[in-house]
Motif scaffolding. Sequence first.
Motif, PDB file in Angstrom:
ATOM      1  N   GLY A 192       0.963  -1.131   0.119  1.00 26.14           N
ATOM      2  CA  GLY A 192      -0.057   0.018  -0.004  1.00 26.14           C
ATOM      3  C   GLY A 192       0.783   1.077  -0.055  1.00 26.14           C
ATOM      4  O   GLY A 192       1.277   1.686  -0.843  1.00 26.14           O
ATOM      5  N   THR A 193       1.026   2.038   1.130  1.00 24.58           N
ATOM      6  CA  THR A 193       1.705   2.977   1.191  1.00 24.58           C
ATOM      7  C   THR A 193       3.095   3.069   1.037  1.00 24.58           C
ATOM      8  O   THR A 193       3.806   2.000   1.464  1.00 24.58           O
ATOM      9  CB  THR A 193       1.526   3.803   2.634  1.00 24.58           C
ATOM     10  OG1 THR A 193       2.086   2.968   3.632  1.00 24.58           O
ATOM     11  CG2 THR A 193      -0.104   4.218   2.893  1.00 24.58           C
ATOM     12  N   ARG A 194       3.800   4.049   0.624  1.00 24.19           N
ATOM     13  CA  ARG A 194       5.356   3.947  -0.017  1.00 24.19           C
ATOM     14  C   ARG A 194       5.955   4.256   1.269  1.00 24.19           C
ATOM     15  O   ARG A 194       5.702   5.450   2.277  1.00 24.19           O
ATOM     16  CB  ARG A 194       5.642   5.196  -0.894  1.00 24.19           C
ATOM     17  CG  ARG A 194       7.047   5.184  -1.207  1.00 24.19           C
ATOM     18  CD  ARG A 194       7.171   5.999  -2.457  1.00 24.19           C
ATOM     19  NE  ARG A 194       8.792   6.464  -2.819  1.00 24.19           N
ATOM     20  CZ  ARG A 194       9.164   7.171  -3.668  1.00 24.19           C
ATOM     21  NH1 ARG A 194       8.391   8.152  -4.234  1.00 24.19           N
ATOM     22  NH2 ARG A 194      10.370   7.236  -3.886  1.00 24.19           N
ATOM     23  N   GLN A 195       6.932   3.570   1.704  1.00 19.27           N
ATOM     24  CA  GLN A 195       8.023   3.795   2.893  1.00 19.27           C
ATOM     25  C   GLN A 195       8.801   4.837   2.754  1.00 19.27           C
ATOM     26  O   GLN A 195       9.638   4.829   1.585  1.00 19.27           O
ATOM     27  CB  GLN A 195       8.701   2.377   2.927  1.00 19.27           C
ATOM     28  CG  GLN A 195       9.719   2.541   4.742  1.00 19.27           C
ATOM     29  CD  GLN A 195       8.484   2.332   5.683  1.00 19.27           C
ATOM     30  OE1 GLN A 195       7.454   1.942   5.632  1.00 19.27           O
ATOM     31  NE2 GLN A 195       8.943   2.753   6.753  1.00 19.27           N
ATOM     32  N   THR A 196       8.951   5.836   3.773  1.00 17.26           N
ATOM     33  CA  THR A 196      10.061   6.957   3.577  1.00 17.26           C
ATOM     34  C   THR A 196      10.769   7.059   4.786  1.00 17.26           C
ATOM     35  O   THR A 196      11.565   7.740   4.813  1.00 17.26           O
ATOM     36  CB  THR A 196       9.002   8.134   3.825  1.00 17.26           C
ATOM     37  OG1 THR A 196       8.169   8.257   4.764  1.00 17.26           O
ATOM     38  CG2 THR A 196       8.368   8.411   2.601  1.00 17.26           C
ATOM     39  N   VAL A 197      10.571   6.029   5.819  1.00 13.79           N
ATOM     40  CA  VAL A 197      11.542   5.936   6.988  1.00 13.79           C
ATOM     41  C   VAL A 197      12.161   4.622   7.010  1.00 13.79           C
ATOM     42  O   VAL A 197      11.749   3.797   6.756  1.00 13.79           O
ATOM     43  CB  VAL A 197      10.516   6.194   8.223  1.00 13.79           C
ATOM     44  CG1 VAL A 197      11.641   5.911   9.374  1.00 13.79           C
ATOM     45  CG2 VAL A 197       9.872   7.272   8.318  1.00 13.79           C
ATOM     46  N   PHE A 253      23.576  -0.910   5.446  1.00 13.18           N
ATOM     47  CA  PHE A 253      22.539  -1.086   4.707  1.00 13.18           C
ATOM     48  C   PHE A 253      21.001  -0.537   5.389  1.00 13.18           C
ATOM     49  O   PHE A 253      21.109  -0.283   6.326  1.00 13.18           O
ATOM     50  CB  PHE A 253      22.124  -2.398   3.883  1.00 13.18           C
ATOM     51  CG  PHE A 253      21.621  -3.326   5.154  1.00 13.18           C
ATOM     52  CD1 PHE A 253      20.237  -3.491   5.124  1.00 13.18           C
ATOM     53  CD2 PHE A 253      22.707  -3.999   6.038  1.00 13.18           C
ATOM     54  CE1 PHE A 253      19.815  -4.610   6.359  1.00 13.18           C
ATOM     55  CE2 PHE A 253      21.907  -4.812   6.963  1.00 13.18           C
ATOM     56  CZ  PHE A 253      20.656  -5.095   6.877  1.00 13.18           C
ATOM     57  N   LEU A 254      20.047  -0.052   4.444  1.00 12.86           N
ATOM     58  CA  LEU A 254      18.928   0.386   4.902  1.00 12.86           C
ATOM     59  C   LEU A 254      17.868  -0.664   4.725  1.00 12.86           C
ATOM     60  O   LEU A 254      17.915  -1.344   4.114  1.00 12.86           O
ATOM     61  CB  LEU A 254      18.433   1.605   4.006  1.00 12.86           C
ATOM     62  CG  LEU A 254      19.453   2.815   4.039  1.00 12.86           C
ATOM     63  CD1 LEU A 254      18.868   3.838   2.987  1.00 12.86           C
ATOM     64  CD2 LEU A 254      19.473   3.389   5.398  1.00 12.86           C
ATOM     65  N   SER A 255      16.892  -0.649   5.730  1.00 14.55           N
ATOM     66  CA  SER A 255      15.951  -1.542   6.223  1.00 14.55           C
ATOM     67  C   SER A 255      14.546  -0.450   6.327  1.00 14.55           C
ATOM     68  O   SER A 255      14.803   0.468   7.009  1.00 14.55           O
ATOM     69  CB  SER A 255      16.210  -2.463   7.267  1.00 14.55           C
ATOM     70  OG  SER A 255      15.050  -3.208   7.482  1.00 14.55           O
ATOM     71  N   GLN A 256      13.404  -1.063   5.883  1.00 16.34           N
ATOM     72  CA  GLN A 256      12.419  -0.279   5.978  1.00 16.34           C
ATOM     73  C   GLN A 256      12.022  -0.407   7.564  1.00 16.34           C
ATOM     74  O   GLN A 256      11.993  -1.490   8.162  1.00 16.34           O
ATOM     75  CB  GLN A 256      11.068  -0.986   5.157  1.00 16.34           C
ATOM     76  CG  GLN A 256      11.241  -0.672   3.719  1.00 16.34           C
ATOM     77  CD  GLN A 256      10.059  -1.419   2.939  1.00 16.34           C
ATOM     78  OE1 GLN A 256       9.184  -2.005   3.639  1.00 16.34           O
ATOM     79  NE2 GLN A 256      10.191  -1.096   1.656  1.00 16.34           N
ATOM     80  N   ALA A 257      11.653   0.840   8.035  1.00 12.69           N
ATOM     81  CA  ALA A 257      11.594   0.905   9.532  1.00 12.69           C
ATOM     82  C   ALA A 257      10.017   0.257   9.965  1.00 12.69           C
ATOM     83  O   ALA A 257       9.112   0.373   9.216  1.00 12.69           O
ATOM     84  CB  ALA A 257      11.504   2.451  10.031  1.00 12.69           C
TER      85      ALA A 257
END
Length: 292
Positions: A257-262, A274-278
Motif C-alpha cells: 500500500g503506502t510508500r515507505q519513507t522511513v 544497509f537500509l531497512s524499512q522501519a
Amino acid sequence: MTQEQCTHRNNVQSSEKPQVYKVGIYGWRKRCLYFFVLLLMILILINLALTIWILKVMNFTIDGMGNLRITEKGLKLEGDSEFLQPLYAKEIQSKPGRPLFLQSSRNVSVNIVNSNNQLLTQLVTGSSGFKARGKMFEVKSTSGKLLFSADEQEVVVGAERLRVMGAEGAVFSKSVETPHVRAEPFKELRLESPTRSLLMEAPKGIQILAEAGDIQAICRNELRLESKDGEISLDARRIRLMQLPEGKASTSSSSSGTRQTVYEVCVCPNGRLFLSQAGTGSTCQISNNVCL
C-alpha cells in the motif's frame, strides 16, 4: 856677413806671404750639420708635445692615472672598468652609497681554491642560469636568521612560511615531515598521489580542519577509517550516508500500500551498512539479504 847680404835676406822674407790654417766645418758639411740639429730640435718638440698630450688625455696625476687612483687602502676605480685578463684581488667594494655592477658577455665566475690550487667553492652566473658549487649553501636575513640552508644531508627552510606558487603544486619523491600544512586564504589545499598511495602518520594525532569550507576524501576503491585502540566519532548536526543499499524484506512480512519513507540503518557482521524499512520493531534481521 856683409851689409848687402843682410839687406837681400830681409827683402826675401818680406816678399813671402804668411800661411793661415782654418779650423772647423765649412761648406756643405756645415749646412748638413745645421739641418740635422734643426731636425733634432723639431723631433724633441714633437715628442714633448705628444708626451704632454698623452699625460693630458690619460689624466696622469700624482695620485694615479685616469679613473685609477692609488690610495693607502689600495686601488680606486671610478666609472666603468674593463678587464681583459683575470683579476686577482683580496676585496672588491663599491663606493659608499653606490651599487656595484659586474657585467660580462658570457658569464661571471667566482672561484675559491686552496693552497694546492684545488677548487673548493664556485659561483657561476651565465646565460644558462645560476650555479653554485660547494659543501654548503646558506641564505640568511639581515638580522642573521637562517632562511635557507642546503648540504649533502638535508635542506632546511628557516622561514616562517614556505609558499609554492606553481600551478602543479609541489612534487615530493620521498617523505615530507612538517608540523603544519595550510593553503593560502581562499585557496584550496589538495594532497594527491596520482599513481601511488598517500600516507599520513603522526604519533600524537592528525587534525584536518576546514574552518570555512568542506573536506572531501575521494577514492576509487575503498576508504577506510580504522582506530586500533580508540573509537571513531562523527560529531555533526547532520550525518548523511549517500547511496546505501536497501535490504529487501520477504513478501509475507512486507507491508503493501503506502510508500515507505522511513528507514533503519543496519550493520552486517562484516561491517557493511544497509537500509531497512522501519517498522514497529527492528527489521534488520528481516532485510539482511544484503549481507549475503
